[in-house]
Design a protein around this motif. Structure first.
Motif, PDB file in Angstrom:
ATOM      1  N   TYR A   1       0.950  -0.755   0.301  1.00  0.00           N
ATOM      2  CA  TYR A   1       0.518  -0.001  -0.082  1.00  0.00           C
ATOM      3  C   TYR A   1       0.917   0.999   0.055  1.00  0.00           C
ATOM      4  N   ILE A   2       1.738   1.342   1.026  1.00  0.00           N
ATOM      5  CA  ILE A   2       2.866   2.509   0.575  1.00  0.00           C
ATOM      6  C   ILE A   2       3.156   2.808  -0.915  1.00  0.00           C
ATOM      7  N   ALA A   3       3.929   0.980  -2.069  1.00  0.00           N
ATOM      8  CA  ALA A   3       4.188   1.558  -3.138  1.00  0.00           C
ATOM      9  C   ALA A   3       2.941   1.831  -3.833  1.00  0.00           C
ATOM     10  N   LEU A   4       1.830   1.861  -3.805  1.00  0.00           N
ATOM     11  CA  LEU A   4       0.744   1.716  -4.351  1.00  0.00           C
ATOM     12  C   LEU A   4       0.840   3.782  -3.758  1.00  0.00           C
ATOM     13  N   ALA A   5       0.841   4.320  -2.778  1.00  0.00           N
ATOM     14  CA  ALA A   5      -0.044   5.671  -2.898  1.00  0.00           C
ATOM     15  C   ALA A   5       1.171   5.902  -3.321  1.00  0.00           C
ATOM     16  N   GLU A   6       2.442   5.927  -3.496  1.00  0.00           N
ATOM     17  CA  GLU A   6       3.803   6.644  -4.344  1.00  0.00           C
ATOM     18  C   GLU A   6       3.584   6.835  -5.390  1.00  0.00           C
ATOM     19  N   GLU A   7       2.947   5.468  -5.783  1.00  0.00           N
ATOM     20  CA  GLU A   7       2.658   5.654  -7.429  1.00  0.00           C
ATOM     21  C   GLU A   7       1.532   6.001  -7.493  1.00  0.00           C
ATOM     22  N   TYR A   8       0.424   6.098  -7.140  1.00  0.00           N
ATOM     23  CA  TYR A   8      -0.808   6.897  -7.625  1.00  0.00           C
ATOM     24  C   TYR A   8      -0.350   9.018  -7.679  1.00  0.00           C
ATOM     25  N   LEU A   9       0.399   9.331  -6.286  1.00  0.00           N
ATOM     26  CA  LEU A   9       1.432  10.168  -6.167  1.00  0.00           C
ATOM     27  C   LEU A   9       2.168  10.955  -7.326  1.00  0.00           C
ATOM     28  N   THR A  10       3.010   9.805  -7.334  1.00  0.00           N
ATOM     29  CA  THR A  10       3.827  10.285  -8.617  1.00  0.00           C
ATOM     30  C   THR A  10       2.419  10.868 -10.410  1.00  0.00           C
ATOM     31  N   LEU A  11       1.317  10.272  -9.518  1.00  0.00           N
ATOM     32  CA  LEU A  11       0.346  10.204 -11.447  1.00  0.00           C
ATOM     33  C   LEU A  11      -0.359  11.861 -11.142  1.00  0.00           C
ATOM     34  N   ASN A  12       0.113  12.493 -10.003  1.00  0.00           N
ATOM     35  CA  ASN A  12      -0.741  14.321  -9.321  1.00  0.00           C
ATOM     36  C   ASN A  12      -0.116  14.674  -9.867  1.00  0.00           C
TER      37      ASN A  12
END
Length: 249
Positions: free
Chosen positions: A238-249
């Motif tokens: 979930y940390i990896a998902l959050a970090e990936e998510y934030l790179t898309l914003n």
């Protein structure tokens, strides 16, 4: 502060929707973001999973107009929660007859000005409450298990999002598909994932949420996986998902 509202939806129960709302929210908080979780599901699984089963005031009171959103918020381990309750069943029934039934939650969330992200845990159905979430949101996240029947459900979700975008919310977009309960040892999981990559236009996040016993245990302790066991695969995913998510914003 610009607030991003995200609807986490899947019309099936048991698909990791609540787990993703809680743990992505917690992970975003660990990444320095201020996060509000909205428990829009009458079953209130999110509230229960964070040990808030019997709040004095809930989201139903805000829909009724007897409370403001900020009156009901509860802070837990760095994230804020608007608790749900079974009373949302009655709210949904009453909304059906309202002319602006799709816009109640959007009006409610106009109070949520001090948050970076608002994550909405939607009911496991494409209902009036889910319609409210889609009308209020800018983004949609779709947690999906790698099972054959999920493909049919995904098609229904994407069509619903398209209809809501056309009728009520031109800013709405599908942010992506989150692969959950992923078991790399199962041939079917890999086959369904490959099929999705080959046949759907929506983004599939590279960060997959692996099948993890600790993830299943965390709600029993009223905690997110990051606060229950930060060293677990579930927390790392979930940390990896959050970090990936934030790179898309």
């Amino acid at each position: 502060m610009k607030t991003t509202v995200v609807a986490v939806i899947n019309q099936k129960g048991g698909t990791g929707k609540t787990t993703t709302t809680i743990n992505l929210g917690s992970a975003l908080n660990k990444c320095g973001k201020k996060v509000l979780l909205i428990d829009l599901d009458p079953q209130s699984n999110l509230s229960y999973s964070l040990a808030i089963p019997n709040a004095d005031s809930t989201l139903a009171d805000v829909f009724l107009g007897t409370k403001n959103l900020n009156d009901i918020l509860i802070e837990k381990d760095g994230i804020w929660i608007a608790p749900g309750s079974n009373d949302l069943v009655d709210i949904e029934i009453s909304l059906v007859g309202e002319s602006n039934r799709e816009s109640f939650l959007k009006s409610i969330l106009s109070e949520a000005k001090d948050f970076d992200y608002v994550l909405i845990d939607c009911p496991p159905s494409l209902s009036v409450l889910t319609l409210n979430a889609l009308t209020a949101a800018q983004e949609v996240l779709i947690p999906l298990q790698m099972e054959v029947l999920t493909l049919q459900g995904l098609d229904q979700i994407t069509k619903t999002v398209a209809k809501v975008k056309k009728a009520f919310n031109s800013k709405l977009k599908i942010k992506g598909i989150v692969v959950v309960m992923f078991d790399i040892r199962r041939k079917l999981s890999l086959e369904v994932l490959q099929y999705l990559k080959d046949n759907v236009e929506e983004r599939i996040f590279d960060s997959h949420i692996r099948l993890n016993v600790k993830l299943a245990e965390a709600p029993s302790f009223g905690k997110s996986i990051l606060d229950y066991d930060a060293s677990s695969n579930g927390a790392k995913d979930y940390i990896a998902l959050a970090e990936e998510y934030l790179t898309l914003n």
